[in-house]
Scaffold this motif. Structure first.
Motif, mmCIF file in Angstrom:
data_model
loop_
_atom_site.group_PDB
_atom_site.id
_atom_site.type_symbol
_atom_site.label_atom_id
_atom_site.label_comp_id
_atom_site.label_asym_id
_atom_site.label_seq_id
_atom_site.Cartn_x
_atom_site.Cartn_y
_atom_site.Cartn_z
ATOM 1 N N LEU A 53 0.862 -1.172 0.000
ATOM 2 C CA LEU A 53 0.000 0.000 0.000
ATOM 3 C C LEU A 53 0.907 1.233 0.000
ATOM 4 O O LEU A 53 1.905 1.254 0.733
ATOM 5 C CB LEU A 53 -0.893 -0.004 1.249
ATOM 6 N N PRO A 54 0.597 2.233 -0.812
ATOM 7 C CA PRO A 54 1.440 3.442 -0.814
ATOM 8 C C PRO A 54 1.588 4.021 0.585
ATOM 9 O O PRO A 54 0.628 4.023 1.374
ATOM 10 C CB PRO A 54 0.678 4.390 -1.741
ATOM 11 N N ALA A 55 2.782 4.538 0.874
ATOM 12 C CA ALA A 55 3.073 5.043 2.217
ATOM 13 C C ALA A 55 2.108 6.154 2.628
ATOM 14 O O ALA A 55 1.684 6.231 3.778
ATOM 15 C CB ALA A 55 4.515 5.534 2.293
ATOM 16 N N TYR A 56 1.726 7.016 1.663
ATOM 17 C CA TYR A 56 0.841 8.123 2.025
ATOM 18 C C TYR A 56 -0.544 7.624 2.410
ATOM 19 O O TYR A 56 -1.216 8.199 3.277
ATOM 20 C CB TYR A 56 0.746 9.140 0.881
ATOM 21 N N LEU A 57 -0.998 6.507 1.788
ATOM 22 C CA LEU A 57 -2.284 5.933 2.166
ATOM 23 C C LEU A 57 -2.198 5.234 3.517
ATOM 24 O O LEU A 57 -3.141 5.282 4.311
ATOM 25 C CB LEU A 57 -2.768 4.949 1.095
ATOM 26 N N GLN A 58 -1.060 4.585 3.770
ATOM 27 C CA GLN A 58 -0.869 3.957 5.074
ATOM 28 C C GLN A 58 -0.943 5.010 6.182
ATOM 29 O O GLN A 58 -1.595 4.811 7.208
ATOM 30 C CB GLN A 58 0.479 3.234 5.130
ATOM 31 N N GLN A 59 -0.267 6.134 5.971
ATOM 32 C CA GLN A 59 -0.266 7.180 6.976
ATOM 33 C C GLN A 59 -1.657 7.788 7.140
ATOM 34 O O GLN A 59 -2.125 8.018 8.265
ATOM 35 C CB GLN A 59 0.745 8.276 6.598
ATOM 36 N N LEU A 99 -4.511 6.394 6.493
ATOM 37 C CA LEU A 99 -5.369 5.391 7.136
ATOM 38 C C LEU A 99 -5.123 5.361 8.638
ATOM 39 O O LEU A 99 -6.072 5.335 9.438
ATOM 40 C CB LEU A 99 -5.087 4.014 6.525
ATOM 41 N N LYS A 100 -3.856 5.377 9.046
ATOM 42 C CA LYS A 100 -3.511 5.344 10.465
ATOM 43 C C LYS A 100 -4.075 6.561 11.192
ATOM 44 O O LYS A 100 -4.698 6.435 12.251
ATOM 45 C CB LYS A 100 -1.991 5.285 10.632
ATOM 46 N N VAL A 101 -3.879 7.744 10.611
ATOM 47 C CA VAL A 101 -4.335 8.978 11.253
ATOM 48 C C VAL A 101 -5.853 9.030 11.345
ATOM 49 O O VAL A 101 -6.429 9.339 12.391
ATOM 50 C CB VAL A 101 -3.795 10.206 10.497
ATOM 51 N N ARG A 102 -6.536 8.675 10.227
ATOM 52 C CA ARG A 102 -7.988 8.748 10.216
ATOM 53 C C ARG A 102 -8.597 7.724 11.184
ATOM 54 O O ARG A 102 -9.573 8.022 11.881
ATOM 55 C CB ARG A 102 -8.526 8.515 8.793
ATOM 56 N N ALA A 103 -8.029 6.524 11.195
ATOM 57 C CA ALA A 103 -8.539 5.512 12.123
ATOM 58 C C ALA A 103 -8.376 5.974 13.567
ATOM 59 O O ALA A 103 -9.251 5.760 14.403
ATOM 60 C CB ALA A 103 -7.823 4.181 11.900
ATOM 61 N N ALA A 104 -7.237 6.613 13.870
ATOM 62 C CA ALA A 104 -7.021 7.132 15.222
ATOM 63 C C ALA A 104 -8.007 8.247 15.540
ATOM 64 O O ALA A 104 -8.561 8.315 16.641
ATOM 65 C CB ALA A 104 -5.588 7.630 15.369
ATOM 66 N N GLN A 105 -8.247 9.124 14.572
ATOM 67 C CA GLN A 105 -9.199 10.221 14.783
ATOM 68 C C GLN A 105 -10.596 9.698 15.068
ATOM 69 O O GLN A 105 -11.318 10.234 15.922
ATOM 70 C CB GLN A 105 -9.229 11.136 13.555
ATOM 71 N N LEU A 106 -10.979 8.646 14.341
ATOM 72 C CA LEU A 106 -12.322 8.091 14.494
ATOM 73 C C LEU A 106 -12.379 6.967 15.516
ATOM 74 O O LEU A 106 -13.423 6.361 15.724
ATOM 75 C CB LEU A 106 -12.823 7.579 13.133
ATOM 76 N N GLN A 107 -11.195 6.669 16.139
ATOM 77 C CA GLN A 107 -11.087 5.628 17.153
ATOM 78 C C GLN A 107 -11.621 4.300 16.624
ATOM 79 O O GLN A 107 -12.446 3.623 17.248
ATOM 80 C CB GLN A 107 -11.801 6.058 18.439
ATOM 81 N N THR A 108 -11.142 3.964 15.426
ATOM 82 C CA THR A 108 -11.520 2.724 14.752
ATOM 83 C C THR A 108 -10.282 1.867 14.563
ATOM 84 O O THR A 108 -9.205 2.373 14.241
ATOM 85 C CB THR A 108 -12.127 3.036 13.367
ATOM 86 N N ASP A 109 -10.422 0.573 14.758
ATOM 87 C CA ASP A 109 -9.310 -0.330 14.513
ATOM 88 C C ASP A 109 -8.989 -0.349 13.023
ATOM 89 O O ASP A 109 -9.889 -0.399 12.181
ATOM 90 C CB ASP A 109 -9.673 -1.740 14.994
ATOM 91 N N MET A 110 -7.709 -0.315 12.675
ATOM 92 C CA MET A 110 -7.316 -0.251 11.268
ATOM 93 C C MET A 110 -7.807 -1.458 10.479
ATOM 94 O O MET A 110 -8.187 -1.333 9.314
ATOM 95 C CB MET A 110 -5.799 -0.103 11.140
ATOM 96 N N ALA A 165 7.356 0.726 11.445
ATOM 97 C CA ALA A 165 6.524 1.820 11.940
ATOM 98 C C ALA A 165 5.180 1.897 11.234
ATOM 99 O O ALA A 165 4.538 2.928 11.214
ATOM 100 C CB ALA A 165 7.265 3.146 11.767
ATOM 101 N N ALA A 166 4.750 0.786 10.643
ATOM 102 C CA ALA A 166 3.579 0.807 9.771
ATOM 103 C C ALA A 166 2.354 1.436 10.422
ATOM 104 O O ALA A 166 1.808 2.401 9.913
ATOM 105 C CB ALA A 166 3.248 -0.613 9.304
ATOM 106 N N ASP A 167 1.898 0.920 11.541
ATOM 107 C CA ASP A 167 0.652 1.451 12.078
ATOM 108 C C ASP A 167 0.517 1.288 13.580
ATOM 109 O O ASP A 167 -0.566 1.427 14.121
ATOM 110 C CB ASP A 167 -0.547 0.792 11.388
ATOM 111 N N GLY A 168 1.595 0.994 14.267
ATOM 112 C CA GLY A 168 1.520 0.893 15.711
ATOM 113 C C GLY A 168 1.258 2.261 16.332
ATOM 114 O O GLY A 168 1.527 3.302 15.732
ATOM 115 N N LEU A 169 0.714 2.256 17.533
ATOM 116 C CA LEU A 169 0.413 3.494 18.224
ATOM 117 C C LEU A 169 1.601 3.942 19.076
ATOM 118 O O LEU A 169 2.442 3.133 19.472
ATOM 119 C CB LEU A 169 -0.810 3.302 19.116
ATOM 120 N N ARG A 170 1.638 5.233 19.361
ATOM 121 C CA ARG A 170 2.651 5.781 20.276
ATOM 122 C C ARG A 170 2.122 5.582 21.696
ATOM 123 O O ARG A 170 1.093 6.123 22.055
ATOM 124 C CB ARG A 170 2.885 7.263 19.999
ATOM 125 N N VAL A 171 2.847 4.786 22.478
ATOM 126 C CA VAL A 171 2.331 4.349 23.776
ATOM 127 C C VAL A 171 3.305 4.715 24.891
ATOM 128 O O VAL A 171 4.512 4.492 24.770
ATOM 129 C CB VAL A 171 2.090 2.821 23.787
#
Length: 401
Positions: A17-23, A25-36, A157-163
């Motif tokens: 998946l293109p890196a910009y789409l991965q990023q 997707l990660k940001v939007r899922a976090a904003q909407l609190q949805t599992d990727m 660093a694909a889609d893990g959260l900062r914890v």
């Protein structure tokens, strides 16, 4: 490619998946609190249902991407790709792009750092193990979680959260198990920032330590325990100000650096625990279930008694301050059916509660003890053991709560 996932309910997808789409997707899922993985599933289902010709997505330089899909969906998706004359990579990119269009960010909502309080008044139930395992699973990228090889830093660093993992227990077992020493008495620590913030000379962020491991991609940090924590309850007794808000006032300045903060709580019902429970409350404009309590228990009778005491304290605090403190779920830890009727009947009782739900049943296996002996994170030491899979199950439940 796809392969059966644990339990047969989902299949592992490893594609590109293109890196910009991965990023995005990660940001939007976090904003909407949805599992990727749920976002990708919804995107593929919408793509399959669409009768319109979707625009071609530029997939040049696409990087490895892994997730899980419901069993059978990937094969159906590939068949649709063949029928439409597009590559699997292009079909996946169109699916993700479609999901992003159909799920715009709520720009008016201020995203909150999620706060997970791992707690139980009873000692020895495994709060530290669950805190560490949950934090590791949240920080772990989906490629690592799915068993894929980590070849580059960007994949790690694909889609893990900062914890941030906070050792809030004066005993410091969490710090020790990860090879760290507690902050000596008198030195600046979390306790300093709670009780004497005006004397603090550094940001708490400077006191955190990165937990090593390629699976975590530098996203997992720990705030070590402090010997001064033994004096926290007595310090709170004479504290001038809102005692229940002291943990929040200490951690709030660094929340922006993390997606999730996991608190490993002490086995106590004192003022320090009040501060932790208050910190985990639902804030204004925060989605219900985003923050709250994860409660480790054992399949035996005394855990039920301790759980009742914790809930009494939680309900009392919620009434006193007119707040909502949610129980995200229970984790039945160190389970061994060979212990007979007490264990199996107790497990049935925990599951029968319904609310809060049992998020996972973690077996009593050797890998956790070995990881502690070697002072390594469980998911780094034994990523494929059943205990690690159960930690990921807890993390998925927390993400989608």
């Amino acid at each position: 490619m796809s392969s059966p996932n644990q339990g047969g309910e989902r299949e592992k997808l490893i594609s590109k998946l293109p890196a910009y789409l991965q990023q995005a997707l990660k940001v939007r899922a976090a904003q909407l609190q949805t599992d990727m993985q749920d976002a990708v599933t919804a995107g593929i289902q919408a793509w399959r249902a669409s009768s319109e010709q979707l625009p071609t997505v530029d997939t040049a330089g696409a990087a490895s991407f892994g997730t899980f899909l419901p069993e059978g969906l990937y094969d159906a998706f590939k068949e649709d790709c063949r029928d439409r004359g597009v590559s699997y990579i292009q079909g996946l990119a169109q699916s993700v792009a479609l999901w992003l269009v159909e799920h715009p960010a709520d720009l008016d909502a201020e995203p909150h750092t999620r706060r997970i309080i791992v707690c139980n008044q009873k000692g020895g139930v495994g709060k530290t193990a669950i805190s560490a395992g949950l934090a590791e699973a949240l920080a772990e990228g989906s490629i690592a979680a799915s068993g894929g090889a980590l070849e580059t830093a960007s994949e790690a660093a694909a889609d893990g959260l900062r914890v941030l993992l906070v050792d809030y227990d004066a005993q410091g077992h969490l710090s020790h198990q990860l090879g760290l020493k507690a902050i000596p008495a008198g030195e600046e620590s979390l306790i300093t920032h709670m009780l004497h913030r005006e004397q603090a000379k550094h940001s708490l962020l400077d006191l955190t330590v990165t937990i090593e491991g390629a699976r975590f991609g530098g996203r997992l940090r720990i705030l070590p325990a402090a010997f001064d924590a033994f004096l926290l309850d007595s310090g709170l007794t004479v504290f001038r100000g809102p005692r229940h808000a002291t943990l929040e006032r200490a951690l709030a300045p660094i929340e922006e650096h993390f997606d999730v903060i996991v608190i490993d709580s002490p086995p106590s019902l004192g003022l320090a625990m009040d501060a932790a429970l208050y910190y985990g409350r639902q804030r204004e404009d925060e989605k219900p279930g985003s923050s709250g309590l994860v409660i480790p228990v054992e399949a035996e009778d005394t855990s039920a008694q301790a759980y009742g005491m914790l809930i009494q304290q939680t309900d009392s605090l919620a009434r006193d301050y007119d707040i909502a403190i949610e129980q995200i779920g229970l984790v039945v830890n160190k389970f061994d059916s060979r212990r007979g009727y007490i264990a199996t009947s107790s497990l049935d009782k925990w599951k029968a509660l319904g609310t809060p739900p049992v998020l996972a049943v973690v077996p009593d296996l050797k890998e956790q003890r070995e990881a502690v002996r070697k002072q390594r994170p469980l998911l780094d030491y034994a990523p494929d053991c059943d205990q690690s899979h159960q930690m990921r199950k807890i993390a998925r439940a927390v993400k989608t709560a």
